[in-house]
Design a protein around this motif. Structure first.
Motif, PDB file in Angstrom:
ATOM      1  N   THR A   1     108.243 -57.012   2.504  1.00  0.00           N
ATOM      2  CA  THR A   1     109.550 -56.433   2.205  1.00  0.00           C
ATOM      3  C   THR A   1     110.490 -56.401   3.408  1.00  0.00           C
ATOM      4  O   THR A   1     111.545 -55.768   3.343  1.00  0.00           O
TER       5      THR A   1
ATOM      6  N   LEU B   1     109.514 -56.938  -6.201  1.00  0.00           N
ATOM      7  CA  LEU B   1     110.953 -56.902  -5.949  1.00  0.00           C
ATOM      8  C   LEU B   1     111.507 -55.477  -6.013  1.00  0.00           C
ATOM      9  O   LEU B   1     112.477 -55.141  -5.338  1.00  0.00           O
TER      10      LEU B   1
ATOM     11  N   TRP C   1     114.195 -57.120   2.839  1.00  0.00           N
ATOM     12  CA  TRP C   1     114.913 -56.020   2.207  1.00  0.00           C
ATOM     13  C   TRP C   1     115.300 -54.954   3.232  1.00  0.00           C
ATOM     14  O   TRP C   1     116.346 -54.308   3.099  1.00  0.00           O
TER      15      TRP C   1
END
Length: 178
Positions: free
Chosen positions: A111, A45, A114
């Motif tokens: 990712t 994360l 994101w």
């Protein structure tokens, strides 16, 4: 006295002002640092959230004249940061080419949300800070360039130039030539 007040009020409003390149460097640096920390500590994360935080910091700190540059850069900056992190962490682990290729694809796949969130965050913040003014100015510049080029190429044949006659054209002597 008024100069000091205006300078101090400007510095109080935004203590740090970055150029567009500076904002890109902020996004890249936070992406690399958080990506390395994510790999070393095993917290997936952290890489994406760090990039999103870097995007927000860059969007708030970049001067209004460079917002257009900043808005278009998160995808390439994200890729460059991801590639750098994977390259650094893959060094010395057997086949570098295979490790970097697999590592980049894996990291990008993990990712990607994101990246979209960071890009959206930059766009929303920059819209609130005056991005549309930059877009209008760019549109006016491009329209001005097109109009200027159209006028220049409108009539390629120049009739105002008189043709030379054969009487004016005398053979030059070899001593007359430069």
């Amino acid at each position: 006295m008024s100069r000091r007040r205006s300078a101090s009020s400007r510095s109080a409003a935004s203590p740090i002002t970055l150029t567009g390149r500076g904002g890109i460097v902020v996004m890249f640096a936070t992406g690399v640092v958080c990506g390395l920390l994510s790999r070393w500590f095993g917290v997936g994360l952290l890489a994406g959230a760090g990039f999103a935080i870097g995007c927000a910091l860059a969007a708030f700190a970049t001067r209004p004249a460079d917002l257009l540059t900043l808005v278009v850069s998160p995808p390439l900056t994200f890729f460059a940061a991801t590639f750098t992190v994977v390259f650094v962490t893959t060094l010395g682990d057997g086949s570098l080419l295979r490790g970097v290729t697999v590592g980049v694809f894996t990291a990008l796949a993990a990712t990607a949300p994101w990246l979209f969130f960071g890009t959206l965050l930059v766009v929303v913040i920059c819209l609130a800070r005056g991005l549309m003014t930059n877009v209008r100015e760019l549109r006016e510049k491009v329209a001005g360039i097109r109009l200027f080029q159209k006028e220049e190429n409108e009539n390629p044949v120049r009739w105002d130039e008189s043709p030379t006659t054969t009487q004016d054209r005398r053979p030059t002597h070899h001593g007359d030539v430069d």
